[in-house]
Write a protein that holds these residues in place. Structure first.
Motif, PDB file in Angstrom:
ATOM      1  N   GLN A  18       0.678  -1.209  -0.118  1.00 61.76           N
ATOM      2  CA  GLN A  18      -0.061  -0.031   0.027  1.00 61.76           C
ATOM      3  C   GLN A  18       0.843   1.134  -0.115  1.00 61.76           C
ATOM      4  N   VAL A  19       0.469   2.005  -0.974  1.00 60.60           N
ATOM      5  CA  VAL A  19       1.507   3.494  -1.049  1.00 60.60           C
ATOM      6  C   VAL A  19       0.451   4.796  -0.902  1.00 60.60           C
ATOM      7  N   ARG A  20       0.749   5.336   0.233  1.00 58.50           N
ATOM      8  CA  ARG A  20      -0.456   6.434   0.301  1.00 58.50           C
ATOM      9  C   ARG A  20       0.065   7.828  -0.184  1.00 58.50           C
ATOM     10  N   LEU A  21      -0.829   8.507  -0.740  1.00 59.52           N
ATOM     11  CA  LEU A  21      -0.340   9.913  -1.538  1.00 59.52           C
ATOM     12  C   LEU A  21      -0.890  10.949  -0.348  1.00 59.52           C
ATOM     13  N   GLY A  57      -8.550   7.180   2.192  1.00 63.18           N
ATOM     14  CA  GLY A  57      -9.108   5.696   1.896  1.00 63.18           C
ATOM     15  C   GLY A  57      -9.530   5.446   0.471  1.00 63.18           C
TER      16      GLY A  57
END
Lengths: 214, 413
Positions: A22-25, A128
């Motif tokens: 998971q890569v979050r911006l 999300g």
């Protein structure tokens, strides 16, 4: 025989199994990457101010998230990126374009810090939301452009990427060049400017090929 | 030819195809078994045996140090050997003792005394009858009892003289001269006319012309006996004999004696002998007579050939353990169908005696082509199976170590 079949099945499952990362911006803890949403026109008004409906209220904007193929690994500063793209084929990857409706607040007359906070608060609703289920396996930059064009209008041609209308642009942010499959931690989105009069920078940021526009 | 007992041949011929020392073990049941097999192969050991039923039988005869006997006995009786053969332990042939020759002599003496009694009673026909049939003379001559034959001839002459058969008496007396026999001392108890007849006849016989006998035998070397005189030459050879009836006998090791009665006449006569294989009993008595007393010649070709026949052992191993300062010197000889096929020698410490005995046996049986030597490592199918399995395992392990799970990255806020 049964053992063989089970073994082959296990092997197939093992081979077909992917590790999901998971890569979050993020625009930063304090919304420091939101400078591209706080640009002012030459007359000193926020870009967003011109898009406020006549009766007031939130600006009906859309966030267009693009992965821009770079064909290599340039530097992170805007000048470096633009120079890189003059002799490389920098292009938006149509299959990865995502559009999310994101009403933005009316920040007319608000001091910059307060305006930043309000925009950050408005974008919190995106938390999300998935931008891509499988990131490209090459160096790209992630770019988020805020436009007054609706997602429906942008989705009319899914195979090609229509250039965003410059007059509809209200904000922009982008990441450093990254290989998302290998990146550790969050991907920071920001906007490289030293002045609030950065409407022209938003247009360059939102252009399909990241070309400098005088 | 005189009567000979029917020959007893070797046991039915056995095929001498070499048996593989390292028989195939078939397909392996598990990886562990394969790996252990590979380790075994790398260690150069031979393992596995053929079914007992198909194994060739090898007879072992142990001589020399008595301490060596238990090691061989254990190897044979407890089937500790990994050689693909069935081992049988044998003992040396023992002397047979009474040969029957003594009984025959007593019988002839009894006949002579009976003839003498009839002669005294003037029963000359019975006297002649008591001396037996015509065949007695050659039989007795071939057995080497020349003096007894001379006495038989004397009493025949006496009986014929008593019956007034001068011509017959002369013919019998002439044989004395033909055979080169001396007039026996019994002549002193007989009337002078008998003595005169004996002398005249013997002189006439001795004056006969000579014939050259060319004697050959199918099996050599064969000792030739002429008229009871043993060892006159070794066939093939030539002998001079007076014209008339003679008894020739040939004796060869491992063969039955052959006897011919010939009528010598003319300048030359060819006499050819065909012998039959000796019976095990005869071979045993020949071995006892010629070799039992001399330990030096025990492993000679002749000795081994006789032993193989006497022990009914087409495959015979003679192990001679000589004690040395620090152990034993093992000498092994392998005889195949009566012929020496291999010899070997090893030194060993007392502790390693059993192992060395097996090594000596292996050497002999490989040289004698009873078993095949274990094939080279790279020629073994099992080796390549094991190598293949190891390669697959190594490949799989490497792949498992190097394999990276594919990564899928989800991007979101």
């Amino acid at each position: 025989m049964r053992r063989l079949v089970l073994g082959a099945l296990a092997l197939a499952l093992l081979a077909g199994c992917h590790e999901v990362r998971q890569v979050r911006l993020t625009f930063g803890e304090e919304g420091e990457g939101l400078d591209g949403f706080l640009c002012r026109e030459d007359d000193g008004s926020y870009l967003l101010t011109g898009a406020v409906p006549p009766g007031g209220g939130p600006v009906p904007a859309s966030l267009v998230i693009d992965f821009v193929r770079l064909g290599g690994l340039p530097g992170c500063r805007s000048g470096q990126l633009i120079r890189w793209c003059t002799d490389h084929d920098c292009a938006v990857m149509p299959e990865h374009r995502v559009c999310l409706p994101a009403p933005l607040p009316d920040i007319t007359g608000l001091p910059r810090a307060e305006a930043r906070e309000q925009i950050r608060e408005a974008l919190r609703s995106l938390s999300g939301a998935t931008v891509a289920s499988k990131a490209p396996e090459e160096f790209i930059i992630v770019r988020i452009t805020a436009t007054l064009q609706t997602c429906d209008a942008l989705a009319a041609s899914p195979t090609t990427v229509e250039p965003l209308k410059e007059e509809e642009l209200v904000g922009c942010a982008y990441s450093c060049p990254a290989l998302l499959d290998a990146i550790e931690g969050d991907v920071y989105l920001g906007f490289d400017t030293l002045t609030e009069q950065c409407a022209q920078g938003v247009r360059v940021c939102a252009s399909g090929d990241l070309r400098w526009r005088p | 030819m005189l009567s000979n007992s029917s020959p007893s041949l070797y046991p039915p011929a056995v095929s001498h195809h070499p048996t593989r020392l390292l028989p195939s073990t078939g397909s392996p049941a598990s990886l562990a078994r394969l790996l252990s097999l590979l380790l075994g192969l790398l260690a150069g050991t031979a393992s596995g045996t053929e079914p007992v039923g198909s194994l060739p039988t090898v007879t072992i005869l142990v001589m020399g140090a008595p301490e060596a006997q238990p090691a061989v006995q254990a190897l044979v009786e407890e089937r500790r050997t990994r050689l693909p053969v069935t081992l049988r332990l044998a003992a040396l042939p023992s002397p047979t003792g009474e040969t029957g020759n003594g009984r025959e002599l007593l019988g002839l003496e009894r006949q002579l005394q009976e003839a003498r009694r009839h002669y005294i009673d003037a029963e000359f026909a019975s006297c002649l009858q008591s001396l037996g049939h015509e065949g007695v003379l050659p039989e007795t001559l071939s057995a080497g009892h020349r003096q007894l034959v001379a006495r038989l001839l004397l009493w025949r002459v006496a009986c014929h003289v008593g019956m007034g058969q001068e011509k017959a008496a002369h013919a019998v007396a002439e044989e004395l001269g033909i055979l080169g026999l001396e007039i026996p001392a019994d002549v002193g108890v007989l009337p002078p006319e008998v003595g005169r007849m004996m002398v005249r006849g013997a002189e006439a016989g001795a004056a006969r012309a000579r014939t050259m006998l060319r004697i050959t035998s199918d099996f050599g070397p064969a000792r030739v006996s002429l008229d009871g005189r043993s060892g006159v030459c070794l066939a093939p050879c030539s002998l001079e004999a007076r014209e008339g009836r003679h008894v020739i006998r040939v004796d060869a090791e491992g063969r039955q004696p052959a006897v011919q009665i010939i009528a010598a006449r003319g300048p030359e006569l060819e006499v050819a002998f065909t012998t039959l294989p000796a019976t095990p009993e005869l071979a045993a008595s020949q071995w006892t007579a010629h070799y039992a007393g001399s330990s030096a010649a025990l492993d000679s070709t002749g000795s081994l050939s006789l032993l193989a026949s006497a022990l009914r052992a087409p495959r015979l191993v003679l192990l001679n353990a000589e004690p040395e300062q620090e152990g034993y010197r093992l000498r092994g000889t392998f005889t195949l169908d009566g012929r020496v096929a291999a010899r070997t020698e090893r030194r060993t410490a007392p502790k390693a005696l059993e192992e060395t005995v097996e090594g000596v046996l292996r050497d002999l049986l490989i040289q004698g082509r009873i078993v095949e030597p274990a094939p080279a490592l790279y020629q073994r199918r099992d080796f390549w199976i094991a190598v293949g399995v190891v390669a697959v395992v190594a490949g799989a392990s490497t792949a498992a170590l190097l394999w990276k799970q594919p990564v899928r990255t989800e991007v979101g806020f």
